[in-house]
Design a protein around this motif. Structure first.
Motif, mmCIF file in Angstrom:
data_model
loop_
_atom_site.group_PDB
_atom_site.id
_atom_site.type_symbol
_atom_site.label_atom_id
_atom_site.label_comp_id
_atom_site.label_asym_id
_atom_site.label_seq_id
_atom_site.Cartn_x
_atom_site.Cartn_y
_atom_site.Cartn_z
ATOM 1 N N CYS A 19 49.099 41.285 28.569
ATOM 2 C CA CYS A 19 48.979 40.289 29.632
ATOM 3 C C CYS A 19 50.307 39.548 29.772
ATOM 4 O O CYS A 19 50.856 39.055 28.788
ATOM 5 C CB CYS A 19 47.864 39.310 29.318
ATOM 6 N N HIS A 21 50.786 36.817 31.117
ATOM 7 C CA HIS A 21 50.611 35.364 31.052
ATOM 8 C C HIS A 21 50.420 34.897 29.621
ATOM 9 O O HIS A 21 51.145 34.035 29.143
ATOM 10 C CB HIS A 21 49.419 34.936 31.899
ATOM 11 N N CYS A 22 49.421 35.443 28.956
ATOM 12 C CA CYS A 22 49.089 34.927 27.632
ATOM 13 C C CYS A 22 49.533 35.859 26.522
ATOM 14 O O CYS A 22 49.470 35.485 25.352
ATOM 15 C CB CYS A 22 47.597 34.632 27.537
ATOM 16 N N THR A 24 48.286 38.633 25.366
ATOM 17 C CA THR A 24 47.301 39.352 24.585
ATOM 18 C C THR A 24 47.242 40.804 25.011
ATOM 19 O O THR A 24 47.630 41.168 26.122
ATOM 20 C CB THR A 24 45.904 38.728 24.771
ATOM 21 N N CYS A 58 45.295 39.929 31.744
ATOM 22 C CA CYS A 58 43.921 40.018 31.295
ATOM 23 C C CYS A 58 43.031 39.406 32.362
ATOM 24 O O CYS A 58 43.512 38.777 33.306
ATOM 25 C CB CYS A 58 43.744 39.306 29.959
ATOM 26 N N CYS A 61 43.288 35.487 32.717
ATOM 27 C CA CYS A 61 44.445 34.997 33.466
ATOM 28 C C CYS A 61 44.402 35.492 34.907
ATOM 29 O O CYS A 61 44.912 34.824 35.799
ATOM 30 C CB CYS A 61 45.729 35.476 32.799
HETATM 31 ZN ZN LIG Z 1 46.066 36.631 29.801
#
Ligand SMILES: [Zn+2]
Ligand SMILES: [Zn+2]
Length: 71
Positions: A19, A21-22, A24, A58, A61
């Protein structure tokens, strides 16, 4: 790395993407792929035209509504 969302559900699925953004891991089931057009501010130089950038996130997000975040 395994899919983070699957880990939350006591499953271990190899992640195929990360992901953006995060950070993961995401398996194909939880992967959300979007494309966005990248616009180049072309001054006098050659313009590359429209290109599509791929963004992997993900579902949390990506804002999928049918997934309930487990907090
Ligand atoms: Zn994410
Ligand atoms: Zn998963």
């Amino acid at each position: 790395m395994n899919c983070f969302d699957c880990t939350q559900q006591q499953k271990s699925t190899p992640a195929v993407a990360i992901c953006c953004h995060c950070g993961t891991g995401i398996c194909p089931e939880h992967l959300l792929l979007t494309t966005e057009e990248v616009h180049h501010e072309a001054g006098t130089g050659p313009a590359w035209g429209k290109r599509s950038a791929r963004r992997a996130t993900c579902r949390i997000c990506g804002g999928a509504e049918h997934e309930t975040p487990t907090t």
